[in-house]
Design a protein around this motif. Structure first.
Motif, PDB file in Angstrom:
ATOM      1  N   LYS B 138      58.508 -66.073 -18.195  1.00 49.81           N
ATOM      2  CA  LYS B 138      58.418 -65.025 -17.176  1.00 49.81           C
ATOM      3  C   LYS B 138      58.504 -65.631 -15.776  1.00 49.81           C
ATOM      4  O   LYS B 138      59.136 -65.065 -14.880  1.00 49.81           O
ATOM      5  N   GLN B 141      62.008 -66.440 -14.948  1.00 46.96           N
ATOM      6  CA  GLN B 141      62.759 -65.215 -14.653  1.00 46.96           C
ATOM      7  C   GLN B 141      62.463 -64.728 -13.233  1.00 46.96           C
ATOM      8  O   GLN B 141      63.377 -64.326 -12.510  1.00 46.96           O
ATOM      9  N   GLU B 144      64.293 -66.849 -10.777  1.00 42.36           N
ATOM     10  CA  GLU B 144      65.717 -66.505 -10.757  1.00 42.36           C
ATOM     11  C   GLU B 144      65.958 -65.285  -9.871  1.00 42.36           C
ATOM     12  O   GLU B 144      66.879 -65.243  -9.070  1.00 42.36           O
ATOM     13  N   HIS B 170      66.826 -60.347 -18.686  1.00 41.33           N
ATOM     14  CA  HIS B 170      65.445 -60.828 -18.805  1.00 41.33           C
ATOM     15  C   HIS B 170      64.681 -60.037 -19.846  1.00 41.33           C
ATOM     16  O   HIS B 170      63.946 -60.593 -20.665  1.00 41.33           O
TER      17      HIS B 170
END
Lengths: 226, 332
Positions: B138, B141, B144, B170
């Motif tokens: 997580k 993500q 990102e 995701h």
């Protein structure tokens, strides 16, 4: 007249059944706890429990109901009227709660002795077999002992439960209008005797249903012999 | 190496000293018969091995693991004892089957409970491990997404589209991750429970009661009940299987079937200790015989040594007596 009496009796019967149900639901788990206390290896608790059971079984339920209704006022100097006001309810409801408390304590004591007898009647070999198979104490109790206890205590429990139905009539000592008090009032009001027999018919019907229920449970559990 | 070593085992009940120092060893796959008159401490010895009684002194070692040491006054931790017990199985004189469960449930109940316990532990371990990994995933993500937001070259529309795409991927990654976790847990359960029923049925077949899986103990004869009890003890695959006078509560015509089953186990590599009054059985099946008298091992040796060439007077007297008894039965 018959319709009004029927309505009165049904109201009373409602209270009777409510008292019966509340007592049963609360006294069974409480009785199990008391039974464990009376079997504990911690001697002071064991004796305390035994004295408790002796006092409760050795005095009339009617006396216990009356004593409990006096406890708040005499021990804590809180009048029962104040309790009713505090909860915003009527005196009748407060009295009903006193009766419930007395019944729960009384029946928990009786049930606890039935449970204790049932638990102690399970042979030691059953415990040992479970232990040797690596079961924990709670697994042993809930999976091995308790199911067998249930089967063994059905007859004494059905006796006690039927007695409970009839004992609910004691609630009248605090003015709870259960079915017999309701019938009695009708007798006084209309000067006829039949409402009393009518009330008796309610008890008979209720106990008849319970008897059928117990024999059904007994039959359900007859797939094995202990 | 000996699978079982018992050294200096002593046990008293009040002033009554029942075991006065028992020493013996047992090798893997051996059958030990313990004989002796009533009150000589045979049953107490078995109960000490199974931790139904706690010995006062001495030690019990299984596979090199010291299960009991009287010298260490350790606290009796019931959880500890429960684990140690699993090295031993015990078949009782009175069978002690659970009357409210049918034959196959009697056999698999304990295995299922142990399986549940193990699966709960292993699934919790998987959860703990995967929770960390999930958090890491997580975080990546999130990074990102943040990186995307800081990208100035994109127009607002492009940014939104890219964001949407990234979020969807995701989400898919997380779902896949959770699926893998669930699959791992299922695999654990499958491994622990998958063959419990099959194994229970195999054990029933092994004791010759394959067709009575659904029968309740009250519907079975004493001999059949005892065979179920043997299967139940085998279900946990103990290192050492103990029998406490397995045929003493049976009618004479039923002892044969039970003894046959016990004899049949010998061909496997089960290690067994059999307390018995069946002299013929001890003589023919056992690899080693112990004669106990008054809480001590009076004589120990091969069946030939004990039955044909006993050295102790007590052994001789006991054997003589039991022979007379059998003779008496034969005449009757």
């Amino acid at each position: 007249m018959f319709a009004t009496v029927t309505a009165d009796l049904l109201n009373g019967f409602g209270l009777t059944v409510l008292l019966f149900a509340v007592t049963l639901v609360a006294a069974i788990p409480l009785g199990l706890i008391v039974a464990f206390c009376s079997m504990t290896r911690f001697i002071p608790l064991k004796w305390l429990t035994k004295v408790f059971v002796w006092v409760i079984r050795g005095t009339p339920l009617m006396l216990q109901i009356i004593v409990i209704s006096f406890i708040p006022n005499t021990l804590f100097e809180i009048p029962n009227r104040a309790i009713a006001d505090f909860f915003g309810t009527s005196m009748a409801n407060v009295n009903f709660i006193f009766v419930c408390v007395a019944f729960i304590i009384n029946y928990a004591a009786y049930f606890s002795e039935i449970f204790r007898g049932g638990i102690e009647s399970i042979p030691k070999g059953q415990h040992e077999a479970a232990q040797v198979l690596g079961m924990t104490k709670s697994q042993t109790f809930f999976l091995v002992v308790l199911p067998q206890v249930v089967k063994r205590i059905i007859p004494p429990m059905s006796n006690e439960i039927i007695t409970l139905v009839k004992d609910t009539s004691l609630a009248r000592v605090l003015g709870v209008v259960e079915i017999i008090l309701a019938a009695n009032q009708a007798v006084n009001l209309y000067v006829v005797i039949w409402p009393l027999f009518y009330a008796g018919a309610f008890y008979l019907a209720f106990n008849g249903i319970l008897t059928l229920l117990f024999s059904f449970i007994e039959k359900k559990l007859s797939y094995y012999k202990v | 190496m000996a699978i079982l070593e018992v050294k200096g085992l002593k046990k008293s009940f009040g002033a009554n000293e029942v075991l006065k120092g028992i020493d013996f060893e047992l090798n893997r796959g051996e059958v030990l018969a313990i004989i002796g008159s009533s009150g000589s401490g045979k049953t107490t010895l078995l109960r000490c091995l199974n931790f139904l009684e706690t010995a006062d002194e001495g030690s019990i070692t299984v596979n090199g693991e010291v299960l009991f040491d009287g010298a260490q006054a350790e606290k009796k931790n019931s959880e500890d004892i429960r684990k140690k017990r699993l090295h031993f199985g015990l078949v009782f004189q009175q069978f002690n089957l659970f009357p409210h469960y049918n034959a196959i449930t009697n056999i698999k109940l304990a295995a299922e409970l142990l399986g549940k316990e193990k699966s709960r532990k292993e699934c919790a371990a998987i959860d703990a491990e995967r929770r960390c990994e999930r958090a890491t995933l997580k975080a990546t993500q999130k990074a990102e997404l943040a990186a995307l937001k800081n990208d100035d070259k994109l127009t607002k529309q492009e940014l939104n589209a890219a964001k949407k795409q990234l979020k969807a991927s995701h989400r898919a990654a997380l779902i896949e991750f959770d699926d893998v976790t669930a699959a791992k847990k299922t695999a654990v359960r499958e491994r622990l429970f998958g063959d419990i029923d099959k194994r229970a049925q195999a054990l029933l077949d092994r004791v010759g009661l394959g067709d009575r899986a659904k029968a309740y103990p009250c519907e079975l004869s004493g001999g059949q009940q005892q065979r179920i009890a043997i299967a139940r003890a085998l279900a946990l695959s103990p290192d050492i299987l103990c029998f406490d006078e397995p045929t003493s509560a049976l009618d004479p015509e039923l002892t044969g079937e039970v003894l046959k089953v016990i004899k049949g186990l010998k061909s496997g590599d089960s290690t067994m200790i059999v307390v018995t009054h069946e002299m013929d059985f001890a003589r023919n099946v056992a690899d080693k015989v112990i004669f106990m008298a008054d809480g001590v091992i009076e004589e120990m040796g091969s069946p030939y040594q004990i039955f044909e060439a006993p050295k102790s007077e007590k052994t001789k007297a006991f054997l003589q007596k039991s022979r007379e008894q059998t003779l008496g039965e034969d005449i009757a």
